[in-house]
Motif scaffolding. Structure first.
Motif, short mmCIF file in Angstrom:
data_model
loop_
_atom_site.label_atom_id
_atom_site.label_comp_id
_atom_site.label_asym_id
_atom_site.label_seq_id
_atom_site.Cartn_x
_atom_site.Cartn_y
_atom_site.Cartn_z
N LEU A 50 -5.56 -3.96 -2.18
CA LEU A 50 -5.57 -4.38 -1.18
C LEU A 50 -7.27 -3.36 -1.48
O LEU A 50 -6.24 -1.96 -0.57
N ILE A 51 -8.19 -3.97 -2.01
CA ILE A 51 -8.89 -2.56 -1.64
C ILE A 51 -10.04 -3.10 -0.58
O ILE A 51 -11.35 -4.04 -1.23
N PRO A 52 -10.43 -3.44 0.79
CA PRO A 52 -11.31 -3.68 1.27
C PRO A 52 -12.88 -3.67 1.41
O PRO A 52 -13.05 -2.33 0.83
N HIS A 53 -13.41 -5.18 1.44
CA HIS A 53 -14.88 -4.87 1.01
C HIS A 53 -15.41 -3.89 1.99
O HIS A 53 -16.64 -2.97 1.82
N TYR A 54 -15.19 -3.74 3.09
CA TYR A 54 -15.49 -2.91 4.01
C TYR A 54 -15.12 -1.68 4.05
O TYR A 54 -15.62 -0.55 4.79
N ARG A 55 -14.33 -1.24 3.46
CA ARG A 55 -13.80 0.61 3.22
C ARG A 55 -15.09 1.88 3.25
O ARG A 55 -16.23 0.95 2.22
N LEU A 76 -10.07 2.40 9.73
CA LEU A 76 -10.90 0.94 8.72
C LEU A 76 -12.17 1.26 7.76
O LEU A 76 -12.12 1.09 7.15
N TYR A 77 -12.46 2.97 8.25
CA TYR A 77 -13.49 3.11 7.15
C TYR A 77 -12.80 3.63 5.72
O TYR A 77 -12.83 3.72 5.02
N GLN A 78 -11.12 4.09 5.83
CA GLN A 78 -10.88 4.97 4.76
C GLN A 78 -9.53 3.79 4.41
O GLN A 78 -8.88 4.13 3.93
N LYS A 79 -8.78 2.50 5.14
CA LYS A 79 -8.17 1.65 5.22
C LYS A 79 -8.29 0.87 3.65
O LYS A 79 -9.38 0.89 3.39
N SER A 80 -6.65 1.14 2.62
CA SER A 80 -6.57 0.50 1.79
C SER A 80 -5.24 0.49 1.13
O SER A 80 -4.39 0.99 1.41
N GLY A 81 -5.37 -0.34 0.41
CA GLY A 81 -3.34 -0.34 0.04
C GLY A 81 -2.32 -0.47 1.17
O GLY A 81 -2.04 -1.29 1.62
N SER A 82 -1.75 0.74 0.34
CA SER A 82 -0.32 0.84 1.71
C SER A 82 -0.59 2.12 1.79
O SER A 82 -1.33 3.18 1.04
N TYR A 83 -0.31 2.08 3.12
CA TYR A 83 -0.23 3.81 4.16
C TYR A 83 0.86 3.07 4.89
O TYR A 83 1.12 2.64 5.11
N PHE A 84 1.10 4.89 5.48
CA PHE A 84 2.40 5.48 6.04
C PHE A 84 2.29 5.26 8.15
O PHE A 84 0.66 6.14 8.11
N SER A 85 2.22 4.70 8.81
CA SER A 85 1.80 4.63 10.25
C SER A 85 2.91 5.38 11.23
O SER A 85 3.95 4.71 10.80
#
Length: 247
Positions: A50-55, A76-85
Motif C-alpha cells: 500500500l502507498i497511502p494517498h496521504y504519504r 504518518l508522513y512516511q508510512k507505506s507498505g511494510s515496516y518494523f515497529s
C-alpha cells in the motif's frame, strides 16, 4: 540479480533489490518497504504494498508547510507498505521509559545504510541497515535479502540493548497491502500454532466481533461475541468490524 541505491526526491533515498521474479524497494526513512512487486502475465508490474494517498514526499514533516495535516507525525508522513515497529506498536503513549512514539521509534526514524552487495556463494543481493536510539541506548540492525529464483523478501533483525537496565519492548512487523490484495475472498495463511485476541480497547475507535482476551489454536474457528466461530482465513466483505489477533 541487482541492487542499487537511488534518490526518490529531495533527500529521500532508497535501495532497490531485484531478482528474476520480484523487486523490493526500501526507503531509508522509517525503513519502509515501499514496493514488493512482480511482473504480471500481461507484462505489467503489480505492487502488493500500500502507498497511502496521504504519504508525504518532503525531507521531513517538520519542514513541510502542511505539517499540521500529518499532526507533526513523522510516522504518518512516511508510512507505506511494510515496516518494523520497535519498541512499541500502536498509539503514542507515556511510559516509565519515556515517550513512546506512534508505531515505535523505528518506524519514524532514519535507517542508516551500513553496506550492501552481492553474496558470492549463493548469488543473492543484500542490504544491511541500522537505527539507533541514543537516549534509550538500544540499536536495531536489519539485513534484507533476495535470493535467485525465489519470490521471497527475507529480513533478519538484531536488537542490542546497551543500557544497564532490562528493556521492556514489543516487536511488530507491519504489512499493509494494497489493492487487489485483501479483497473479499482472498485467502490468508500464517505459521503460528496459537492465536490470541486483545482487549476490547486495544485499538482506538475499533469495534471487534471477537471475544476479547482468549486464545485459540485454529484461526478457522475464532470465537465470536455473538456465539459460535468465524473463519478468519478468508477475507470477508466490508462488515464494519476489526478482527485483531496475534499469533
Amino acid at each position: 540479480m541487482d541492487i542499487r541505491r537511488l534518490r526518490l526526491w529531495e533527500s529521500r533515498n532508497a535501495t532497490v533489490l531485484s531478482n528474476d521474479l520480484i523487486r523490493v524497494l526500501l526507503e531509508d526513512q522509517g525503513g519502509m518497504v515501499l514496493e514488493l512487486s512482480a511482473i504480471t502475465p500481461q507484462g505489467g508490474r503489480l505492487n502488493a504494498h500500500l502507498i497511502p494517498h496521504y504519504r508525504g514526499t518532503g525531507t521531513s514533516v517538520f519542514s513541510d508547510e502542511n505539517a499540521e495535516y500529518w499532526k507533526n507525525s513523522p510516522y504518518l508522513y512516511q508510512k507505506s507498505g511494510s515496516y518494523f515497529s520497535f519498541p512499541n506498536y500502536g498509539p503514542a503513549y507515556e511510559s516509565d521509559q519515556g515517550t513512546q512514539e506512534q508505531s515505535g521509534f523505528t518506524a519514524s526514524s532514519y535507517w542508516m545504510v551500513e553496506r550492501y552487495g552481492t553474496d558470492p556463494e549463493f548469488g543473492g543481493v543484500w542490504l544491511m541497515s541500522m537505527v539507533r536510539n541514543r537516549k534509550a541506548h538500544w540499536t536495531v540492525r536489519k539485513i534484507d535479502m533476495l535470493l535467485p529464483n525465489q519470490p521471497v523478501h527475507y529480513s533478519a533483525l538484531f536488537i542490542t540493548n546497551n543500557a544497564q537496565e532490562d528493556l521492556i519492548a514489543n516487536t511488530t512487523w507491519n504489512n499493509e497491502l494494497g489493492s487487489p490484495f485483501l479483497e473479499s475472498g482472498c485467502v490468508l495463511n500464517a505459521s503460528a500454532d496459537l492465536w490470541a485476541t486483545g482487549r476490547d480497547d486495544q485499538l482506538i475507535g475499533a469495534s471487534s466481533r471477537l471475544v476479547a482476551e482468549v486464545q485459540f489454536d485454529d484461526w478457522k474457528k475464532a470465537p465470536l461475541k455473538s456465539g459460535g466461530t468465524v473463519d478468519l482465513t478468508e477475507v470477508p466483505p466490508p462488515i464494519g468490524k476489526t478482527d485483531f489477533i496475534s499469533g
